[in-house]
Design a protein around this motif. Structure first.
Motif, PDB file in Angstrom:
ATOM      1  N   LEU A 120       0.809  -1.219   0.000  1.00  0.00           N
ATOM      2  CA  LEU A 120       0.000   0.000   0.000  1.00  0.00           C
ATOM      3  C   LEU A 120       0.848   1.277   0.000  1.00  0.00           C
ATOM      4  CD1 LEU A 120      -2.674  -1.210   2.560  1.00  0.00           C
ATOM      5  CD2 LEU A 120      -2.969  -0.936   0.083  1.00  0.00           C
ATOM      6  N   ARG A 121       2.173   1.095  -0.094  1.00  0.00           N
ATOM      7  CA  ARG A 121       3.143   2.207  -0.093  1.00  0.00           C
ATOM      8  C   ARG A 121       3.027   3.031   1.190  1.00  0.00           C
ATOM      9  NH1 ARG A 121       3.033   5.342  -5.427  1.00  0.00           N
ATOM     10  NH2 ARG A 121       4.804   6.260  -4.370  1.00  0.00           N
ATOM     11  N   GLY A 122       2.788   2.313   2.288  1.00  0.00           N
ATOM     12  CA  GLY A 122       2.714   2.949   3.592  1.00  0.00           C
ATOM     13  C   GLY A 122       4.088   3.065   4.218  1.00  0.00           C
ATOM     14  N   SER A 123       4.113   3.365   5.477  1.00  0.00           N
ATOM     15  CA  SER A 123       5.370   3.589   6.177  1.00  0.00           C
ATOM     16  C   SER A 123       5.329   2.947   7.553  1.00  0.00           C
ATOM     17  CB  SER A 123       5.604   5.094   6.324  1.00  0.00           C
ATOM     18  OG  SER A 123       6.785   5.337   7.044  1.00  0.00           O
ATOM     19  N   ILE A 124       6.428   2.349   7.925  1.00  0.00           N
ATOM     20  CA  ILE A 124       6.588   1.804   9.265  1.00  0.00           C
ATOM     21  C   ILE A 124       7.273   2.871  10.091  1.00  0.00           C
ATOM     22  CG2 ILE A 124       7.756   0.037  10.635  1.00  0.00           C
ATOM     23  CD1 ILE A 124       7.540  -1.701   8.021  1.00  0.00           C
ATOM     24  N   SER A 125       6.648   3.241  11.180  1.00  0.00           N
ATOM     25  CA  SER A 125       7.229   4.300  12.006  1.00  0.00           C
ATOM     26  C   SER A 125       6.901   4.030  13.463  1.00  0.00           C
ATOM     27  CB  SER A 125       6.684   5.666  11.584  1.00  0.00           C
ATOM     28  OG  SER A 125       5.293   5.712  11.813  1.00  0.00           O
ATOM     29  N   ALA A 126       7.441   4.881  14.310  1.00  0.00           N
ATOM     30  CA  ALA A 126       7.151   4.802  15.737  1.00  0.00           C
ATOM     31  C   ALA A 126       7.264   6.205  16.308  1.00  0.00           C
ATOM     32  CB  ALA A 126       8.127   3.865  16.418  1.00  0.00           C
ATOM     33  N   GLU A 127       6.359   6.519  17.202  1.00  0.00           N
ATOM     34  CA  GLU A 127       6.330   7.868  17.754  1.00  0.00           C
ATOM     35  C   GLU A 127       7.573   8.210  18.566  1.00  0.00           C
ATOM     36  OE1 GLU A 127       2.062   8.780  19.121  1.00  0.00           O
ATOM     37  OE2 GLU A 127       2.157   6.620  18.744  1.00  0.00           O
TER      38      GLU A 127
END
Length: 99
Positions: free
Chosen positions: A51-58
Protein backbone atom coordinates in the motif's frame (compact mmCIF):
# COMPACT_ATOMS: atom_id res chain seq x y z
CA UNK A 1 -8.69 -11.40 11.44
CA UNK A 2 -8.39 -14.11 8.80
CA UNK A 3 -4.66 -14.57 9.47
CA UNK A 4 -5.38 -15.19 13.15
CA UNK A 5 -8.23 -17.68 12.63
CA UNK A 6 -6.12 -20.61 13.88
CA UNK A 7 -4.92 -18.82 17.02
CA UNK A 8 -7.25 -19.56 19.93
CA UNK A 9 -8.82 -16.60 21.75
CA UNK A 10 -7.04 -13.93 19.70
CA UNK A 11 -8.41 -10.46 19.13
CA UNK A 12 -7.23 -7.92 16.56
CA UNK A 13 -7.87 -4.23 17.08
CA UNK A 14 -7.02 -1.31 14.84
CA UNK A 15 -7.14 2.28 16.01
CA UNK A 16 -5.27 5.42 15.26
CA UNK A 17 -5.06 9.05 14.32
CA UNK A 18 -6.99 9.30 11.09
CA UNK A 19 -6.19 13.00 10.73
CA UNK A 20 -2.52 12.19 10.14
CA UNK A 21 -3.03 8.68 8.70
CA UNK A 22 -1.55 6.71 11.60
CA UNK A 23 -2.93 3.28 12.33
CA UNK A 24 -2.00 1.22 15.37
CA UNK A 25 -2.61 -2.50 15.26
CA UNK A 26 -2.89 -4.57 18.41
CA UNK A 27 -3.17 -8.33 18.28
CA UNK A 28 -4.13 -9.70 21.67
CA UNK A 29 -3.66 -13.30 22.78
CA UNK A 30 -4.10 -14.79 26.26
CA UNK A 31 -0.31 -15.16 26.57
CA UNK A 32 2.79 -14.54 24.45
CA UNK A 33 2.26 -16.59 21.31
CA UNK A 34 5.04 -17.17 18.79
CA UNK A 35 2.56 -18.71 16.33
CA UNK A 36 0.52 -15.50 16.34
CA UNK A 37 3.64 -13.39 15.90
CA UNK A 38 4.88 -15.49 12.99
CA UNK A 39 1.49 -15.17 11.28
CA UNK A 40 0.84 -11.48 11.73
CA UNK A 41 4.20 -9.70 11.40
CA UNK A 42 5.08 -10.71 7.81
CA UNK A 43 1.50 -10.03 6.71
CA UNK A 44 1.41 -6.54 8.24
CA UNK A 45 4.76 -5.44 6.81
CA UNK A 46 4.01 -6.86 3.37
CA UNK A 47 0.64 -5.05 3.32
CA UNK A 48 2.31 -1.81 4.39
CA UNK A 49 4.78 -2.15 1.50
CA UNK A 50 2.04 -3.06 -0.99
CA UNK A 51 0.00 0.00 0.00
CA UNK A 52 3.14 2.21 -0.09
CA UNK A 53 2.71 2.95 3.59
CA UNK A 54 5.37 3.59 6.18
CA UNK A 55 6.59 1.80 9.27
CA UNK A 56 7.23 4.30 12.01
CA UNK A 57 7.15 4.80 15.74
CA UNK A 58 6.33 7.87 17.75
CA UNK A 59 9.42 7.43 19.92
CA UNK A 60 11.85 6.12 17.32
CA UNK A 61 12.13 2.83 15.50
CA UNK A 62 13.88 0.58 17.97
CA UNK A 63 15.26 -2.87 18.45
CA UNK A 64 12.21 -4.86 17.40
CA UNK A 65 11.11 -2.95 14.30
CA UNK A 66 14.35 -1.65 12.75
CA UNK A 67 14.73 -4.77 10.60
CA UNK A 68 11.32 -4.08 9.03
CA UNK A 69 12.10 -0.55 7.82
CA UNK A 70 13.22 -2.03 4.51
CA UNK A 71 9.54 -2.65 3.69
CA UNK A 72 8.82 1.07 3.51
CA UNK A 73 12.18 2.89 3.33
CA UNK A 74 15.14 2.35 1.05
CA UNK A 75 18.72 2.28 2.37
CA UNK A 76 19.25 5.93 1.46
CA UNK A 77 16.26 7.00 3.57
CA UNK A 78 17.32 4.81 6.50
CA UNK A 79 20.78 6.34 6.31
CA UNK A 80 19.26 9.82 6.34
CA UNK A 81 17.21 8.93 9.41
CA UNK A 82 20.36 7.76 11.19
CA UNK A 83 22.25 10.91 10.22
CA UNK A 84 19.43 13.18 11.42
CA UNK A 85 19.26 11.38 14.73
CA UNK A 86 23.03 11.73 15.11
CA UNK A 87 22.81 15.44 14.26
CA UNK A 88 20.40 16.08 17.15
CA UNK A 89 21.80 13.38 19.46
CA UNK A 90 25.54 13.02 18.78
CA UNK A 91 26.13 11.18 22.08
CA UNK A 92 23.28 8.72 21.54
CA UNK A 93 21.63 9.46 24.88
CA UNK A 94 18.08 10.14 23.65
CA UNK A 95 16.26 6.90 22.91
CA UNK A 96 19.49 4.94 22.68
CA UNK A 97 19.68 2.22 20.02
CA UNK A 98 16.78 3.67 18.08
CA UNK A 99 16.79 5.10 14.59
Amino acid sequence: QDKMAGVKDSLSLGYGHLGDNNLHLNVITPSYDTQALSLIEPFVYEEVAKLRGSISAEHGVGLKKAKYLKYSKNQEMIGMMRRLKHLFDPNGIMNPYKI
